[in-house]
Each structure stands twice: as C-alpha cells, then as structure tokens.
Design a protein around this motif. Structure first.
Motif, mmCIF file in Angstrom:
data_model
loop_
_atom_site.group_PDB
_atom_site.id
_atom_site.type_symbol
_atom_site.label_atom_id
_atom_site.label_comp_id
_atom_site.label_asym_id
_atom_site.label_seq_id
_atom_site.Cartn_x
_atom_site.Cartn_y
_atom_site.Cartn_z
ATOM 1 N N VAL A 155 12.086 -24.693 -6.609
ATOM 2 C CA VAL A 155 12.518 -25.036 -5.095
ATOM 3 C C VAL A 155 11.329 -25.308 -4.156
ATOM 4 C CG1 VAL A 155 13.471 -23.803 -3.057
ATOM 5 C CG2 VAL A 155 14.614 -23.644 -5.197
ATOM 6 N N GLU A 156 10.208 -24.218 -4.303
ATOM 7 C CA GLU A 156 8.966 -24.825 -3.681
ATOM 8 C C GLU A 156 8.298 -26.048 -4.114
ATOM 9 O OE1 GLU A 156 4.434 -22.896 -3.918
ATOM 10 O OE2 GLU A 156 6.083 -21.540 -4.504
ATOM 11 N N SER A 157 8.578 -26.317 -5.245
ATOM 12 C CA SER A 157 7.921 -27.790 -5.523
ATOM 13 C C SER A 157 8.670 -28.964 -5.016
ATOM 14 C CB SER A 157 8.204 -27.985 -7.221
ATOM 15 O OG SER A 157 7.141 -26.972 -7.829
ATOM 16 N N ILE A 158 10.029 -28.631 -4.840
ATOM 17 C CA ILE A 158 10.796 -29.669 -4.403
ATOM 18 C C ILE A 158 10.365 -29.815 -2.741
ATOM 19 C CG2 ILE A 158 13.211 -30.465 -3.556
ATOM 20 C CD1 ILE A 158 14.037 -29.387 -6.139
ATOM 21 N N GLU A 159 10.347 -28.682 -2.307
ATOM 22 C CA GLU A 159 9.751 -28.601 -0.679
ATOM 23 C C GLU A 159 8.619 -29.354 -0.338
ATOM 24 O OE1 GLU A 159 9.877 -24.409 0.260
ATOM 25 O OE2 GLU A 159 12.039 -24.371 0.543
ATOM 26 N N ASN A 160 7.565 -29.142 -1.421
ATOM 27 C CA ASN A 160 6.180 -30.054 -1.251
ATOM 28 C C ASN A 160 6.330 -31.479 -1.535
ATOM 29 O OD1 ASN A 160 4.770 -27.455 -0.834
ATOM 30 N ND2 ASN A 160 4.491 -27.125 -3.039
ATOM 31 N N LEU A 161 7.445 -31.685 -2.481
ATOM 32 C CA LEU A 161 7.762 -33.142 -2.577
ATOM 33 C C LEU A 161 8.404 -33.785 -1.099
ATOM 34 C CD1 LEU A 161 9.277 -33.506 -6.089
ATOM 35 C CD2 LEU A 161 6.939 -34.157 -5.345
ATOM 36 N N GLU A 162 9.030 -33.123 -0.522
ATOM 37 C CA GLU A 162 9.749 -33.514 0.773
ATOM 38 C C GLU A 162 8.701 -33.663 1.664
ATOM 39 O OE1 GLU A 162 12.798 -30.549 1.247
ATOM 40 O OE2 GLU A 162 14.479 -31.634 0.174
ATOM 41 N N LYS A 163 7.787 -32.643 1.841
ATOM 42 C CA LYS A 163 6.702 -32.880 2.882
ATOM 43 C C LYS A 163 6.031 -34.301 2.564
ATOM 44 C CE LYS A 163 6.563 -27.800 3.469
ATOM 45 N NZ LYS A 163 5.677 -26.780 3.634
ATOM 46 N N THR A 164 5.466 -34.334 1.298
ATOM 47 C CA THR A 164 4.800 -35.475 1.223
ATOM 48 C C THR A 164 5.547 -36.742 1.297
ATOM 49 O OG1 THR A 164 3.655 -34.274 -0.635
ATOM 50 C CG2 THR A 164 3.457 -36.436 -1.008
ATOM 51 N N ASP A 165 6.727 -36.629 1.035
ATOM 52 C CA ASP A 165 7.490 -38.023 1.194
ATOM 53 C C ASP A 165 7.837 -38.094 2.613
ATOM 54 O OD1 ASP A 165 9.498 -39.973 -0.048
ATOM 55 O OD2 ASP A 165 11.091 -39.122 1.375
ATOM 56 N N PHE A 216 25.418 -24.285 -13.216
ATOM 57 C CA PHE A 216 25.382 -25.222 -12.216
ATOM 58 C C PHE A 216 24.881 -25.070 -11.062
ATOM 59 C CE2 PHE A 216 28.341 -26.749 -15.989
ATOM 60 C CZ PHE A 216 27.626 -27.641 -16.011
ATOM 61 N N ALA A 217 25.119 -23.825 -10.318
ATOM 62 C CA ALA A 217 24.262 -23.475 -9.243
ATOM 63 C C ALA A 217 22.878 -23.662 -9.343
ATOM 64 C CB ALA A 217 24.674 -21.922 -8.679
ATOM 65 N N ILE A 218 22.245 -23.278 -10.494
ATOM 66 C CA ILE A 218 20.851 -23.577 -10.613
ATOM 67 C C ILE A 218 20.609 -24.957 -10.503
ATOM 68 C CG2 ILE A 218 18.999 -23.459 -12.394
ATOM 69 C CD1 ILE A 218 20.031 -20.865 -13.316
ATOM 70 N N ALA A 219 21.477 -25.684 -11.233
ATOM 71 C CA ALA A 219 21.369 -27.283 -11.277
ATOM 72 C C ALA A 219 21.127 -27.842 -9.935
ATOM 73 C CB ALA A 219 22.415 -27.831 -12.142
ATOM 74 N N MET A 220 22.238 -27.337 -9.005
ATOM 75 C CA MET A 220 22.097 -27.877 -7.517
ATOM 76 C C MET A 220 21.020 -27.593 -7.104
ATOM 77 S SD MET A 220 26.029 -27.532 -6.157
ATOM 78 C CE MET A 220 27.434 -28.499 -6.638
ATOM 79 N N GLN A 221 20.411 -26.459 -7.112
ATOM 80 C CA GLN A 221 19.379 -25.722 -6.408
ATOM 81 C C GLN A 221 18.088 -26.429 -6.711
ATOM 82 O OE1 GLN A 221 18.864 -21.565 -6.853
ATOM 83 N NE2 GLN A 221 17.369 -21.434 -4.918
ATOM 84 N N CYS A 222 18.082 -26.764 -8.016
ATOM 85 C CA CYS A 222 16.839 -27.565 -8.570
ATOM 86 C C CYS A 222 17.002 -29.131 -8.154
ATOM 87 C CB CYS A 222 16.752 -27.522 -9.836
ATOM 88 S SG CYS A 222 16.662 -26.000 -10.699
ATOM 89 N N CYS A 223 17.859 -29.504 -7.277
ATOM 90 C CA CYS A 223 17.850 -31.153 -7.128
ATOM 91 C C CYS A 223 17.107 -31.323 -5.914
ATOM 92 C CB CYS A 223 19.244 -31.537 -7.044
ATOM 93 S SG CYS A 223 20.194 -31.859 -8.804
ATOM 94 N N TRP A 224 16.641 -32.622 -5.707
ATOM 95 C CA TRP A 224 16.002 -33.091 -4.673
ATOM 96 C C TRP A 224 17.225 -33.945 -3.758
ATOM 97 C CZ3 TRP A 224 10.931 -36.800 -4.786
ATOM 98 C CH2 TRP A 224 10.489 -36.792 -3.560
ATOM 99 N N THR A 257 9.364 -38.062 -10.527
ATOM 100 C CA THR A 257 8.507 -37.195 -9.870
ATOM 101 C C THR A 257 9.135 -35.926 -9.986
ATOM 102 O OG1 THR A 257 7.734 -39.014 -8.465
ATOM 103 C CG2 THR A 257 7.498 -36.509 -7.804
ATOM 104 N N VAL A 258 10.493 -35.733 -9.565
ATOM 105 C CA VAL A 258 11.149 -34.369 -9.666
ATOM 106 C C VAL A 258 11.576 -33.950 -11.004
ATOM 107 C CG1 VAL A 258 13.474 -35.153 -8.994
ATOM 108 C CG2 VAL A 258 12.904 -32.698 -8.062
ATOM 109 N N PHE A 259 11.847 -34.828 -11.720
ATOM 110 C CA PHE A 259 12.290 -34.457 -13.023
ATOM 111 C C PHE A 259 11.209 -34.207 -14.065
ATOM 112 C CE2 PHE A 259 14.270 -34.734 -17.369
ATOM 113 C CZ PHE A 259 15.486 -34.058 -17.193
ATOM 114 N N SER A 260 9.919 -34.606 -13.733
ATOM 115 C CA SER A 260 8.792 -34.066 -14.612
ATOM 116 C C SER A 260 8.074 -32.878 -14.331
ATOM 117 C CB SER A 260 7.742 -35.198 -14.342
ATOM 118 O OG SER A 260 7.272 -35.325 -12.867
ATOM 119 N N LEU A 261 8.772 -32.118 -13.320
ATOM 120 C CA LEU A 261 8.340 -30.778 -13.054
ATOM 121 C C LEU A 261 8.655 -29.829 -14.255
ATOM 122 C CD1 LEU A 261 9.682 -30.415 -9.422
ATOM 123 C CD2 LEU A 261 7.481 -31.067 -9.909
#
Length: 456
Positions: A435-445, A365-373, A244-248
C-alpha cells in the motif's frame, strides 16, 4: 464542475448512485456476483457430476473442466481494453458489465441447445468455453467497478457479501439445475439459468456508478468529473503503469500465492464429484444435494462473518487459520479411509471445506483489491485473477495423471500439499508495504502530470 453537469446532478439528486450509497453498492455487487455463480454452479459442479454418473472417464471430465476454466485465463486480454475504452456517459465499467450480462444470457441459450451433449463432448466443451468467456468478461468489468466505487474501508465487508452471494448462487443453481436436469432434460435446465441471469441484468441497468450519468445510451446524462480523471487515454500509459506496480516485490509474491491457492481449490472441486460418484457410489443427485448445501452454508457464513472477521483480526492472521484448517481436514479425509462409507463424515468435510474456502477467498481477494493501483484497477486485478485461473487450469489438468497413477488417498492429500505451498508464501507477503509503495507511485504520477505544482 461545469454548469451543465451541475444541472444534471441537481435534476437527479433524488436518484442515488453507487458512488454515494453504501446499501446500493452492496446490493449491486451481491446481485452481479450472484449472476456469476449461476453458470458456474452447473459448469464446474453439476455437469461434471452428471458426466461421472453417465460413465464418462476422469480424463473426459477434467477436459471439460479445463475448457470451462480456460477463458478465465484470457481475462487479461479484455481488461486493458476496459481500462482504455468505455462509454463514459454511462460510467467507466457499467457499460461493460451490461454487455457481459447480455453475453452470458446468449451463451447459456447456446449451451442449452447442444445436441446430445453426453455424446457430443467437443461441442459441449466449446459451449462451456463460450459461457465461461462471458462469465469472465462480466467478472473483469464487475471487479473494476468495485475497485472504483467501493471505499477501502468497505472492501473486506463487500468481498464477504460478494463471495457469499456467488457461493450461494453456485449452491442454488447446482441443486436446482441438477434436479431439473434429471426430471426434465439438459436444455430446460440450462435455459432456466439464462432466465435467472436475465432478471439480474435489470440491476446494472437501473443503478448508475455516479450521479448525472445516463442509465442507457438514449437517456440524458453526462460523464462525471471523477470518471474523466480516472480514465486513461492510451494503451502505453496503461501498460507502463501496470508493469510498474506489478514489478513490486509484494505484487509478485501475491501473484504466485494466488496461482497455487486458486489452482488447488479447482483441483479439489473437480476431484470431489468424481471421487463421490465413482469411488463411493453416490448418484449425481446425492452429490449435488450434499455439496450444494455445504456451499450454501459456506456462502451464508461468508456473507455474515467473512468480512467482519477480516476487519477485526486482519487478513493474514485469518488466512493462516483458514489454510491450516484446510490442510488438517483434508489430511483427515485422505487417510481415514475406513470412514469413507459414512455419509456424515464426507458431508462434514464438505461443509468445513466450503466454509474455509469461502472465508479464505474473501481474505485473498480483499488483499488483491488493496494491492491495486486504482488508475489501472481492472487490468491489475484481472492480471492477478488471470494468473490464478492459469493455476486453476494447470491443477485441474493434474487430476487425470495423479488419479491414474496414485491411490485415492494420495489424490485427495495432494490438495493439502498444494495449500501448504500457498500458506508458506503468505508469510512473506507485506500488505502495508505494498500500500505504501502504491501511494508513492500515485504521488510520483501526480507530480509528473502537474509539473507546475512539482516545481512549486
């Protein structure tokens, strides 16, 4: 919080943990990244230069580099296992970190005793593969722990310290290992690396992720409430969340960018010792001294300024500057052939490149961390790193064909072309949207896991 856990936390209130002490967080990850850099200094720089000094062909040296890089592309195999299984009384990722450190020590001892390594390249490559496997293993666990315990507002600074530490370790072990290699022998050189890693292993043994946890299995302690909440209980939930998160859209753009960017860096890192020894007539000691000093300057710069610049001016603006700088300076190196006889010219390029390389890795790698769920932090971050290391293998394998069919000028300029492609992809990356997309995933989860709250 249950009374039993509360008793343990009160008992350990005078013993800080990574989750509640900023200094210890930085110290822990500086030490662990230093441990990662110790074997890399010899595997990716020292031994290739030593092989070139002893008449091995670019193809043979590239083959060794590919063998050492290959395990870093297998990290995704172990990452889901680390997200799924752990010994929670000692923390989510800390048991895996300790196991990785132990594996690094044992594998370095194995590498040290490869008989007649220059004339036994197959066994040398196998041993290099095993050392790299445990280096990659420890890297997965360390990165997963970092995402779990480092707050978002400290990630850029932490990445600066971590990468600076790793680069310093590479430079120190490159010059020390090469000196010992030439003064004594291969076995003594690699055994010293094993000893250094063994000393660093004390850090994760005595620093816990969260209060109330065990130091080692036979001491007292219990799993923390936060660790229990983060821990996933099935592979199906891990892979479903990961897909789900990687398909963004921004996940895919970042993955392609890091594939090319990290592949390009491994290409030039493997090419430089061959170029300086075979084309310019340097000895492996000359190369190791100059390159290790250049890496040391880059590492110190990264620790002091890398994270600060990212925090102040932003990740994308600074990466634009770093990528442009690498393209410009490499073009100068490639096409100013008349200056190749000047040690100052080559050394200046090494310094500039290593500063830009370290600073760019901090941003990437700071971007990579920020992009992680966070719930699949080890798996997602490792998937990014796996893709980047497939790039490292792919581009290192290009050295033989490019060098055999083109001039040294074109072989060097190929790096600038590779970085240009990565730079182009960076323009399409929208970090805030990710980041916004991950926050939406967290809310849904959260709502799916708490249907009563969702109903209310």
């Amino acid at each position: 919080m249950t009374p039993t856990i509360d008793i343990y936390i009160k008992k350990d209130s005078n013993l800080p943990s990574l989750s509640d002490n900023t200094f210890l967080r930085y110290f822990n990850f500086i030490a662990l990244y230093f441990a990662q850099g110790i074997p890399e200094g010899m595997l990716f720089y020292g031994i290739p230069a030593w092989m070139a000094m002893n008449g091995k062909s670019p193809g043979e040296i590239a083959g060794f580099a590919v063998a050492c890089g290959l395990p870093w592309s297998f990290k995704f195999i172990v990452a889901p296992m680390m997200d799924r299984y752990t010994y929670l009384p000692m923390g989510r990722k800390r048991p895996w970190v300790i196991l990785g450190q132990l594996g690094l020590i044992c594998s370095c001892i194995y590498l040290a005793y490869v008989p007649d390594p220059l004339n036994n390249l197959n066994q040398l490559m196998i041993a290099g593969f095993v050392v790299s496997f445990f280096g990659a293993f420890q890297d997965v666990a360390t990165d997963g722990m970092a995402i779990d315990v480092i707050p978002v507002d400290q990630q850029a600074r932490a990445n600066g310290l971590m990468w600076g530490s790793k680069i310093i370790a590479i430079s120190v072990t490159l010059v020390l290992g090469t000196w010992v290699l030439n003064q004594y022998n291969f076995t003594v050189s690699i055994l010293i690396l094993a000893l250094m890693i063994g000393l660093i292993m004390l850090v994760p043994i005595f620093l816990r992720e969260r209060k109330g946890e065990k130091f080692v299995p036979w001491t007292t302690g219990l799993p923390s409430t936060e660790s229990k909440q983060l821990q996933l209980t099935s592979f199906s939930s891990i892979f479903k969340s990961l897909i789900t998160v990687f398909s963004l859209r921004n996940s895919l753009i970042f993955a392609l960018m890091v594939f090319i960017e990290q592949g390009a860096h491994n290409y030039i890192a493997t090419l430089l010792p061959i170029f300086t020894v075979k084309e310019l007539g340097w000895s492996n000691i000359d190369y190791s001294q100059f390159y290790s000093t250049a890496k040391l300057i880059g590492g110190i710069g990264g620790m002091l300024l890398g994270g600060i610049l990212i925090d102040k001016f932003g990740k994308k603006p600074m990466l634009n500057i770093y990528f442009f700088g690498m393209v410009l300076t490499t073009a100068g190196l490639a096409f100013l052939k008349s200056y190749w006889t000047s040690i100052t010219f080559i050394y200046s390029y090494m310094i500039i490149y290593n500063v830009l390389y370290t600073f760019s890795c901090i941003g990437v790698f700071a971007i990579a961390m920020q992009c992680c769920w966070k719930k699949v932090s080890a798996s997602q971050f490792t998937l990014y790193m796996t893709i980047s290391n497939i790039g490292r293998i792919f581009f290192a394998a290009l050295i033989g064909p490019i060098n055999e069919n083109f001039s040294w000028e074109i072989s060097l300029f190929a790096f600038a072309i590779m970085i240009s492609f990565s730079w182009f992809l960076l323009q399409f990356l929208n970090i805030n949207k990710q980041v916004e997309s991950i926050e939406n995933l967290e809310k849904t989860d959260f709502n799916n896991q708490n249907p009563v709250l969702n109903h209310q």
